[in-house]
Design an enzyme around this catalytic site. Structure first.
Site, PDB file in Angstrom:
ATOM      1  CB  THR A 121       5.361  -0.766   9.456  1.00  0.00           C
ATOM      2  OG1 THR A 121       5.159   0.535   9.992  1.00  0.00           O
ATOM      3  CG2 THR A 121       5.659  -1.690  10.633  1.00  0.00           C
ATOM      4  CG  ASP A 122       6.951   4.384   9.071  1.00  0.00           C
ATOM      5  OD1 ASP A 122       6.078   3.673   9.614  1.00  0.00           O
ATOM      6  OD2 ASP A 122       6.754   5.563   8.707  1.00  0.00           O
ATOM      7  CD  GLU A 123       3.309   2.413  13.131  1.00  0.00           C
ATOM      8  OE1 GLU A 123       3.109   2.080  14.300  1.00  0.00           O
ATOM      9  OE2 GLU A 123       2.395   2.721  12.339  1.00  0.00           O
ATOM     10  CE1 TYR A 145       1.231  -3.364  12.550  1.00  0.00           C
ATOM     11  CE2 TYR A 145       2.120  -1.155  12.860  1.00  0.00           C
ATOM     12  CZ  TYR A 145       1.770  -2.197  12.028  1.00  0.00           C
ATOM     13  OH  TYR A 145       1.969  -2.086  10.662  1.00  0.00           O
ATOM     14  CE  LYS A 149       4.331  -5.610   9.824  1.00  0.00           C
ATOM     15  NZ  LYS A 149       3.674  -6.532   8.844  1.00  0.00           N
TER      16      LYS A 149
HETATM   17  P1  NAD Z   1      -5.300  -4.217   6.913  1.00  0.00           P
HETATM   18  O1  NAD Z   1      -5.571  -4.340   8.366  1.00  0.00           O
HETATM   19  O2  NAD Z   1      -6.168  -3.381   6.048  1.00  0.00           O
HETATM   20  O3  NAD Z   1      -5.280  -5.663   6.240  1.00  0.00           O
HETATM   21  C1  NAD Z   1      -4.710  -6.787   6.851  1.00  0.00           C
HETATM   22  C2  NAD Z   1      -5.201  -8.012   6.097  1.00  0.00           C
HETATM   23  O4  NAD Z   1      -4.609  -9.175   6.717  1.00  0.00           O
HETATM   24  C3  NAD Z   1      -6.715  -8.209   6.166  1.00  0.00           C
HETATM   25  O5  NAD Z   1      -7.201  -8.603   4.910  1.00  0.00           O
HETATM   26  C4  NAD Z   1      -6.887  -9.328   7.190  1.00  0.00           C
HETATM   27  O6  NAD Z   1      -8.061 -10.099   6.992  1.00  0.00           O
HETATM   28  C5  NAD Z   1      -5.632 -10.145   6.928  1.00  0.00           C
HETATM   29  N1  NAD Z   1      -5.243 -10.969   8.088  1.00  0.00           N
HETATM   30  C6  NAD Z   1      -5.180 -10.587   9.386  1.00  0.00           C
HETATM   31  N2  NAD Z   1      -4.782 -11.629  10.143  1.00  0.00           N
HETATM   32  C7  NAD Z   1      -4.574 -12.664   9.291  1.00  0.00           C
HETATM   33  C8  NAD Z   1      -4.140 -14.001   9.464  1.00  0.00           C
HETATM   34  N3  NAD Z   1      -3.835 -14.479  10.675  1.00  0.00           N
HETATM   35  N4  NAD Z   1      -4.017 -14.792   8.371  1.00  0.00           N
HETATM   36  C9  NAD Z   1      -4.339 -14.318   7.133  1.00  0.00           C
HETATM   37  N5  NAD Z   1      -4.766 -13.064   6.921  1.00  0.00           N
HETATM   38  C10 NAD Z   1      -4.878 -12.257   7.984  1.00  0.00           C
HETATM   39  O7  NAD Z   1      -3.796  -3.738   6.832  1.00  0.00           O
HETATM   40  P2  NAD Z   1      -2.994  -2.881   5.762  1.00  0.00           P
HETATM   41  O8  NAD Z   1      -3.002  -1.473   6.182  1.00  0.00           O
HETATM   42  O9  NAD Z   1      -3.434  -3.271   4.402  1.00  0.00           O
HETATM   43  O10 NAD Z   1      -1.512  -3.418   6.019  1.00  0.00           O
HETATM   44  C11 NAD Z   1      -0.989  -4.506   5.251  1.00  0.00           C
HETATM   45  C12 NAD Z   1       0.454  -4.727   5.643  1.00  0.00           C
HETATM   46  O11 NAD Z   1       1.220  -3.546   5.407  1.00  0.00           O
HETATM   47  C13 NAD Z   1       0.657  -5.072   7.118  1.00  0.00           C
HETATM   48  O12 NAD Z   1       1.646  -6.064   7.217  1.00  0.00           O
HETATM   49  C14 NAD Z   1       1.117  -3.772   7.732  1.00  0.00           C
HETATM   50  O13 NAD Z   1       1.925  -4.010   8.872  1.00  0.00           O
HETATM   51  C15 NAD Z   1       1.900  -3.163   6.597  1.00  0.00           C
HETATM   52  N6  NAD Z   1       1.978  -1.694   6.572  1.00  0.00           N
HETATM   53  C16 NAD Z   1       0.850  -0.933   6.711  1.00  0.00           C
HETATM   54  C17 NAD Z   1       0.949   0.455   6.637  1.00  0.00           C
HETATM   55  C18 NAD Z   1      -0.272   1.338   6.734  1.00  0.00           C
HETATM   56  O14 NAD Z   1      -0.123   2.570   6.792  1.00  0.00           O
HETATM   57  N7  NAD Z   1      -1.484   0.830   6.722  1.00  0.00           N
HETATM   58  C19 NAD Z   1       2.194   1.051   6.435  1.00  0.00           C
HETATM   59  C20 NAD Z   1       3.326   0.248   6.292  1.00  0.00           C
HETATM   60  C21 NAD Z   1       3.192  -1.130   6.357  1.00  0.00           C
HETATM   61  P1  TYD Z   2      -3.044   5.697  12.555  1.00  0.00           P
HETATM   62  O1  TYD Z   2      -3.825   5.902  11.310  1.00  0.00           O
HETATM   63  O2  TYD Z   2      -3.616   4.817  13.629  1.00  0.00           O
HETATM   64  O3  TYD Z   2      -1.607   5.205  12.091  1.00  0.00           O
HETATM   65  P2  TYD Z   2      -0.234   4.995  12.964  1.00  0.00           P
HETATM   66  O4  TYD Z   2      -0.518   5.174  14.393  1.00  0.00           O
HETATM   67  O5  TYD Z   2       0.107   3.584  12.636  1.00  0.00           O
HETATM   68  O6  TYD Z   2       0.709   6.002  12.418  1.00  0.00           O
HETATM   69  O7  TYD Z   2      -2.759   7.121  13.207  1.00  0.00           O
HETATM   70  C1  TYD Z   2      -2.080   8.123  12.478  1.00  0.00           C
HETATM   71  C2  TYD Z   2      -1.879   9.310  13.400  1.00  0.00           C
HETATM   72  O8  TYD Z   2      -3.169   9.848  13.719  1.00  0.00           O
HETATM   73  C3  TYD Z   2      -1.264   8.951  14.735  1.00  0.00           C
HETATM   74  O9  TYD Z   2      -0.399   9.993  15.148  1.00  0.00           O
HETATM   75  C4  TYD Z   2      -2.445   8.842  15.678  1.00  0.00           C
HETATM   76  C5  TYD Z   2      -3.414   9.869  15.115  1.00  0.00           C
HETATM   77  N1  TYD Z   2      -4.853   9.572  15.320  1.00  0.00           N
HETATM   78  C6  TYD Z   2      -5.696  10.534  15.894  1.00  0.00           C
HETATM   79  O10 TYD Z   2      -5.273  11.649  16.236  1.00  0.00           O
HETATM   80  N2  TYD Z   2      -7.013  10.227  16.060  1.00  0.00           N
HETATM   81  C7  TYD Z   2      -7.525   9.014  15.720  1.00  0.00           C
HETATM   82  O11 TYD Z   2      -8.737   8.787  15.933  1.00  0.00           O
HETATM   83  C8  TYD Z   2      -6.663   8.049  15.114  1.00  0.00           C
HETATM   84  C9  TYD Z   2      -7.178   6.696  14.707  1.00  0.00           C
HETATM   85  C10 TYD Z   2      -5.336   8.366  14.935  1.00  0.00           C
END
Ligand code: NAD
Ligand code: TYD
Length: 332
Positions: A121-123, A145, A149
């Site tokens: 992630t960019d985070e 988090y 990562k």
């Molecule tokens: P999500 O929370 O929707 O899905 C996570 C999945 O991992 C779920 O299916 C969960 O059951 C599974 N999981 C959790 N713990 C586990 C374990 N111990 N063993 C096996 N499976 C397990 O998340 P997402 O948004 O789909 O993110 C997927 C990946 O992409 C993550 O690694 C996250 O850090 C990364 N990512 C997410 C975003 C975003 O905006 N959502 C952006 C950049 C990177």
């Molecule tokens: P989020 O979807 O949790 O992603 P991330 O924190 O990983 O970027 O949040 C996106 C942005 O939205 C973040 O600046 C926090 C804000 N946010 C709210 O303002 N209200 C909410 O209820 C949530 C979940 C997030």
């Protein structure tokens, strides 16, 4: 190609598996613990091309079972992913994101897996006021988090340097699209707007995120899987940045609501102000984002409006308790 996709029943993982099955005709084994965020329903349209093994990535026996006679590559999405949950309970983030990645890397080495792609992630770069992060930017994490990562990313790189495992890392910006669990900003606001619930905006609503449609991230990951150089990191950033309040206003407009639903609530501790990712390196591999934010948001709102079967069970289960505890108000 035969792929092991860990975390493939979650939001980004299931969208990626759908692309690999439909566009690449891959055979896919999904290893997923099926936490609150992982659901077999996310893969139910894909039939026999996908085998789902329920298990944790930190369980070596389950990982060995999922690898079976061998796979061409492992793509690891499995993670605890919500910043707010990492603030109230960081242990699970270290267990899954750090220790789980280590167990997967070890299994990849033991079974001679040809390629290992870590989804990151960019985070991990922290917050940036101006300009954009590159792959050379230092890792400066702000939440449990992002720290977990970043820890995983360092382990992944160590497996190339120490053991010669072909690893690559893909760092995505904020994803949105179908099948995203409604604890995250966009699906939370869309479902609340569709139900006439308040839309809880943290702080002043001026935090900026770099939005990436989930199918564009999937295509970026496929580019890195096919063409990435072992040992390298590739940023995959979205084409548009906006403040949270802009996102919320657009969702209100698309759902026919007015701004009286907006409620400013207490800010998240350690809230990163702005994320912005430069993606030159993955562009050089031939990737380009195809979906601008305005179009992707329209598609996302339409998907949630049309797929109540998907979110109705979520809104009546664990999510409802989480929401009421976290926001201190009930869901309609
Ligand atoms: P999500 O929370 O929707 O899905 C996570 C999945 O991992 C779920 O299916 C969960 O059951 C599974 N999981 C959790 N713990 C586990 C374990 N111990 N063993 C096996 N499976 C397990 O998340 P997402 O948004 O789909 O993110 C997927 C990946 O992409 C993550 O690694 C996250 O850090 C990364 N990512 C997410 C975003 C975003 O905006 N959502 C952006 C950049 C990177
Ligand atoms: P989020 O979807 O949790 O992603 P991330 O924190 O990983 O970027 O949040 C996106 C942005 O939205 C973040 O600046 C926090 C804000 N946010 C709210 O303002 N209200 C909410 O209820 C949530 C979940 C997030």
């Amino acid at each position: 190609m035969k792929l092991l996709v860990s975390g493939g029943a979650g939001f980004i993982g299931s969208n990626f598996v759908r692309q690999r099955v439909n566009d690449h005709r891959d055979e896919v084994v999904v290893l997923d613990k099926l936490t609150y965020a992982g659901r077999p329903e996310n893969l139910q349209d894909l039939g026999d091309a996908v085998t789902l093994v329920q298990g944790a990535i930190e369980d070596p026996a389950k990982v060995a079972q999922a690898i079976g006679d061998g796979v061409d590559a492992i793509v690891n999405f499995a993670a605890e992913t919500h910043v707010d949950r990492s603030i109230s309970g960081p242990e699970a983030f270290v267990e899954t994101n750090v220790r789980g990645s280590l167990v997967l890397l070890e299994a990849a080495r033991e079974h001679g897996v040809g390629r290992y792609v870590q989804i990151s992630t960019d985070e991990v770069y922290g917050s940036i006021e101006e300009g954009s992060f590159t792959e050379e930017s230092p890792l400066v994490t702000s939440s449990p988090y992002s720290a977990s990562k970043a820890g995983a990313d360092l382990l992944v790189q160590s497996y190339l340097h120490t053991y010669g495992l072909e690893t690559v890392i893909c760092r995505g910006s904020n994803n949105y699209g179908p099948y995203q669990y409604p604890e995250k900003l966009i699906p939370l606001m869309v479902l609340n707007a569709l139900h006439g619930d308040k839309l809880p905006v943290y702080g002043d609503g001026l935090n900026v995120r770099n939005w990436l449609f989930v199918e564009d991230f999937g295509r970026g990951i496929s580019h890195v899987l096919a063409h990435g150089t072992p040992g390298e990191v590739y940023n995959v950033g979205g084409p548009d940045e906006c403040t949270n309040i802009e996102v919320v206003r657009e969702i209100l407009a698309q759902t026919g609501n007015d701004e009286s639903l907006i409620e400013y609530v207490t800010d998240r501790p350690g809230h990163d102000r702005r994320y912005s990712l430069g993606s030159e390196k993955v562009r050089a591999l031939g990737w380009e984002a195809q979906v601008r934010f305005a179009e992707g948001l329209r598609r996302t709102v339409a998907w949630y409006r049309d797929n109540a079967w998907w979110w109705e069970p979520i809104r009546s289960g664990e999510y409802r308790e989480y929401y009421e505890r976290h926001y201190g108000r009930s869901l309609g």
